[in-house]
Design a protein around this motif. Structure first.
Motif, PDB file in Angstrom:
ATOM      1  N   LYS A 162       0.913  -1.101   0.024  1.00  0.00           N
ATOM      2  CA  LYS A 162       0.084  -0.114   0.092  1.00  0.00           C
ATOM      3  C   LYS A 162       0.784   1.215  -0.326  1.00  0.00           C
ATOM      4  CE  LYS A 162      -3.379  -0.380   3.194  1.00  0.00           C
ATOM      5  NZ  LYS A 162      -4.003  -0.832   4.379  1.00  0.00           N
ATOM      6  N   GLN A 163       1.972   1.117   0.769  1.00  0.00           N
ATOM      7  CA  GLN A 163       2.633   2.430   1.069  1.00  0.00           C
ATOM      8  C   GLN A 163       3.453   2.718  -0.474  1.00  0.00           C
ATOM      9  OE1 GLN A 163       2.648   4.710   3.040  1.00  0.00           O
ATOM     10  NE2 GLN A 163       1.166   3.238   4.418  1.00  0.00           N
ATOM     11  N   GLN A 164       3.640   1.626  -1.117  1.00  0.00           N
ATOM     12  CA  GLN A 164       4.541   1.844  -2.610  1.00  0.00           C
ATOM     13  C   GLN A 164       3.342   2.522  -3.685  1.00  0.00           C
ATOM     14  OE1 GLN A 164       7.078  -1.622  -3.403  1.00  0.00           O
ATOM     15  NE2 GLN A 164       7.027  -1.818  -1.285  1.00  0.00           N
ATOM     16  N   LEU A 165       2.080   2.608  -3.461  1.00  0.00           N
ATOM     17  CA  LEU A 165       1.163   3.312  -4.327  1.00  0.00           C
ATOM     18  C   LEU A 165       1.467   4.512  -4.186  1.00  0.00           C
ATOM     19  CD1 LEU A 165      -2.200   1.416  -3.468  1.00  0.00           C
ATOM     20  CD2 LEU A 165      -0.683   1.108  -5.566  1.00  0.00           C
ATOM     21  N   ASN A 168      -3.794   8.259  -6.074  1.00  0.00           N
ATOM     22  CA  ASN A 168      -4.362   7.328  -7.124  1.00  0.00           C
ATOM     23  C   ASN A 168      -4.182   6.270  -7.379  1.00  0.00           C
ATOM     24  OD1 ASN A 168      -6.757   9.683  -7.187  1.00  0.00           O
ATOM     25  ND2 ASN A 168      -5.249  10.868  -8.364  1.00  0.00           N
ATOM     26  N   GLY A 169      -3.033   5.626  -7.039  1.00  0.00           N
ATOM     27  CA  GLY A 169      -2.544   4.332  -7.514  1.00  0.00           C
ATOM     28  C   GLY A 169      -3.392   3.193  -7.225  1.00  0.00           C
ATOM     29  N   VAL A 170      -3.681   2.156  -7.735  1.00  0.00           N
ATOM     30  CA  VAL A 170      -4.267   1.042  -7.187  1.00  0.00           C
ATOM     31  C   VAL A 170      -3.609  -0.342  -7.370  1.00  0.00           C
ATOM     32  CG1 VAL A 170      -6.348   1.750  -8.571  1.00  0.00           C
ATOM     33  CG2 VAL A 170      -4.709   0.185  -9.708  1.00  0.00           C
ATOM     34  N   LEU A 171      -4.026  -1.028  -6.362  1.00  0.00           N
ATOM     35  CA  LEU A 171      -3.242  -2.328  -6.113  1.00  0.00           C
ATOM     36  C   LEU A 171      -4.300  -3.505  -6.147  1.00  0.00           C
ATOM     37  CD1 LEU A 171      -1.192  -4.496  -4.570  1.00  0.00           C
ATOM     38  CD2 LEU A 171      -2.212  -3.615  -2.471  1.00  0.00           C
ATOM     39  N   THR A 186      -7.267   1.361  -3.479  1.00  0.00           N
ATOM     40  CA  THR A 186      -6.939   2.623  -4.195  1.00  0.00           C
ATOM     41  C   THR A 186      -6.317   3.684  -3.208  1.00  0.00           C
ATOM     42  OG1 THR A 186      -8.901   2.386  -5.696  1.00  0.00           O
ATOM     43  CG2 THR A 186      -7.900   4.374  -5.648  1.00  0.00           C
ATOM     44  N   ARG A 187      -5.330   4.183  -3.528  1.00  0.00           N
ATOM     45  CA  ARG A 187      -4.705   5.199  -2.551  1.00  0.00           C
ATOM     46  C   ARG A 187      -5.509   6.600  -3.092  1.00  0.00           C
ATOM     47  NH1 ARG A 187       1.177   5.641  -0.671  1.00  0.00           N
ATOM     48  NH2 ARG A 187       0.761   6.957   1.116  1.00  0.00           N
ATOM     49  N   ARG A 188      -5.881   7.265  -2.050  1.00  0.00           N
ATOM     50  CA  ARG A 188      -6.738   8.635  -2.224  1.00  0.00           C
ATOM     51  C   ARG A 188      -5.687   9.467  -2.650  1.00  0.00           C
ATOM     52  NH1 ARG A 188     -11.169   9.022   2.228  1.00  0.00           N
ATOM     53  NH2 ARG A 188     -12.271   7.122   1.929  1.00  0.00           N
ATOM     54  N   ASP A 190      -3.488  12.825  -2.550  1.00  0.00           N
ATOM     55  CA  ASP A 190      -2.740  13.748  -1.358  1.00  0.00           C
ATOM     56  C   ASP A 190      -3.166  13.148  -0.080  1.00  0.00           C
ATOM     57  OD1 ASP A 190      -2.018  15.369  -3.310  1.00  0.00           O
ATOM     58  OD2 ASP A 190      -3.845  16.611  -3.230  1.00  0.00           O
ATOM     59  N   SER A 191      -3.138  11.741   0.156  1.00  0.00           N
ATOM     60  CA  SER A 191      -3.422  11.227   1.614  1.00  0.00           C
ATOM     61  C   SER A 191      -2.916   9.831   1.834  1.00  0.00           C
ATOM     62  CB  SER A 191      -5.018  11.415   1.939  1.00  0.00           C
ATOM     63  OG  SER A 191      -5.467  10.134   1.618  1.00  0.00           O
ATOM     64  N   ASP A 192      -3.108   9.534   3.104  1.00  0.00           N
ATOM     65  CA  ASP A 192      -2.427   8.237   3.669  1.00  0.00           C
ATOM     66  C   ASP A 192      -3.823   7.263   3.687  1.00  0.00           C
ATOM     67  OD1 ASP A 192      -0.075   6.913   3.386  1.00  0.00           O
ATOM     68  OD2 ASP A 192       0.300   7.564   5.722  1.00  0.00           O
ATOM     69  N   GLN A 193      -4.665   7.622   3.167  1.00  0.00           N
ATOM     70  CA  GLN A 193      -5.973   6.976   3.110  1.00  0.00           C
ATOM     71  C   GLN A 193      -6.196   5.887   2.018  1.00  0.00           C
ATOM     72  OE1 GLN A 193      -7.399   7.609   6.119  1.00  0.00           O
ATOM     73  NE2 GLN A 193      -8.964   9.178   5.729  1.00  0.00           N
ATOM     74  N   PHE A 194      -6.743   4.759   2.164  1.00  0.00           N
ATOM     75  CA  PHE A 194      -6.977   3.809   1.096  1.00  0.00           C
ATOM     76  C   PHE A 194      -8.402   3.331   1.054  1.00  0.00           C
ATOM     77  CE2 PHE A 194      -2.579   3.731   2.481  1.00  0.00           C
ATOM     78  CZ  PHE A 194      -1.878   3.712   1.598  1.00  0.00           C
ATOM     79  N   ASP A 195      -8.962   3.349   0.105  1.00  0.00           N
ATOM     80  CA  ASP A 195     -10.343   2.544  -0.192  1.00  0.00           C
ATOM     81  C   ASP A 195     -10.119   1.121  -0.823  1.00  0.00           C
ATOM     82  OD1 ASP A 195     -11.842   4.831   0.234  1.00  0.00           O
ATOM     83  OD2 ASP A 195     -11.171   5.861  -1.437  1.00  0.00           O
ATOM     84  N   VAL A 196     -10.719   0.329  -0.035  1.00  0.00           N
ATOM     85  CA  VAL A 196     -10.741  -1.146  -0.251  1.00  0.00           C
ATOM     86  C   VAL A 196     -12.081  -1.960  -0.670  1.00  0.00           C
ATOM     87  CG1 VAL A 196      -9.988  -3.447   0.740  1.00  0.00           C
ATOM     88  CG2 VAL A 196      -8.852  -1.188   1.420  1.00  0.00           C
ATOM     89  N   GLU A 197     -11.737  -2.427  -1.751  1.00  0.00           N
ATOM     90  CA  GLU A 197     -13.174  -3.092  -2.395  1.00  0.00           C
ATOM     91  C   GLU A 197     -12.929  -4.799  -2.406  1.00  0.00           C
ATOM     92  OE1 GLU A 197     -14.712  -1.525  -6.250  1.00  0.00           O
ATOM     93  OE2 GLU A 197     -13.109   0.094  -5.797  1.00  0.00           O
ATOM     94  N   ARG A 198     -13.819  -5.404  -1.992  1.00  0.00           N
ATOM     95  CA  ARG A 198     -13.437  -6.920  -2.078  1.00  0.00           C
ATOM     96  C   ARG A 198     -14.503  -7.371  -3.292  1.00  0.00           C
ATOM     97  NH1 ARG A 198     -15.541 -11.780   1.802  1.00  0.00           N
ATOM     98  NH2 ARG A 198     -17.219 -11.863   0.414  1.00  0.00           N
TER      99      ARG A 198
END
Ligand code: SAH
Length: 213
Positions: A162-165, A168-171, A186-188, A190-198
């Motif tokens: 996650k930290q390497q995104l 707006n990067g996606v894993l 998805t990394r938001r 300008d932030s350290d927040q991530f959205d996770v979809e299963r």
């Protein structure tokens, strides 16, 4: 058995299974999957199944390669720098290399990596750098990445990836042990927040530490 006609039949099947990206289908139609298998198995290269590549590992099923690649294309804002975790045979690597600017790929089993490296060179895919991963996750020196695709499943999403995104990067990564699901992180901006979809249930080999030379 390895003819263009056989390959086209696989592409038709991928369409029926729901793959819509013409870019992905085109690249898969013109990438020789049989070159990524040992000769004895190469006659089965255009079946939609995963197959053994030695060392207890498998070449991913074409459907899942198409699905994960399609997810990256549709969800990443750009694909300049991309990381793959688990080079394996190099097949998914070859597909990605033709769709992104610069691809980095890590693998923990040396002999698999050597073979994959040779195949990528034969196919003249020079925008790929591979390395034997020392068991850590990812390739921090080459990041941040616009997208990361993992072909082996950890028990939970590794913070290192996650930290390497990039913003707006996606894993795209399979997660779980007994039952696994594909996840899209998805990394938001300008932030350290991530959205996770299963997403859907999948079956991958486990993500392991340590290197096999
Ligand atoms: N997409 C590949 C899939 C290979 S299977 C193909 O189609 O051929 C997954 C690969 O991930 C295996 O080769 C395995 O050795 C590798 N792997 C597992 N854990 C890893 C880790 N921590 N770092 C790098 N590679 C890893």
């Amino acid at each position: 058995m390895t003819s263009q006609r056989t390959r086209n039949r696989l592409i038709q099947r991928l369409r029926e299974e729901g793959i819509e990206s013409e870019q992905v289908l085109d690249v898969m139609a013109s990438t020789p999957r049989h070159l990524f298998l040992d000769e004895a198995l190469s006659v089965r290269a255009y079946e939609d199944t995963s197959l053994p590549i030695g060392y207890g590992q498998t070449i991913s099923q074409p459907y899942i390669v198409a699905r994960m690649t399609e997810l990256l294309l549709s969800r990443a804002k750009s694909l300049h720098r991309v990381l793959e975790v688990g080079t394996g045979s190099g097949y998914q690597t070859a597909i990605l290399a033709r769709l992104v600017d610069q691809l980095y790929s890590v693998e923990r089993i040396g002999p698999l990596l050597d073979k994959a490296r040779r195949r990528l060179r034969e196919l003249e895919l020079y925008n790929v750098e591979v390395k034997l991963s020392s068991g850590g996750f990812g390739w921090p020196e080459k990041g941040p990445f616009d997208a990361i695709l993992a072909a082996a499943a950890p028990a939970s999403i590794p913070a290192e990836l996650k930290q390497q995104l990039a913003p707006n990067g996606v894993l795209v990564i399979p997660v779980g042990s007994d039952s696994q699901y594909l996840h899209l992180v998805t990394r938001r901006e300008d932030s350290d927040q991530f959205d996770v979809e299963r997403l859907e249930a999948v079956r991958f080999v486990p993500l392991l530490g340590g290197v096999v030379r």
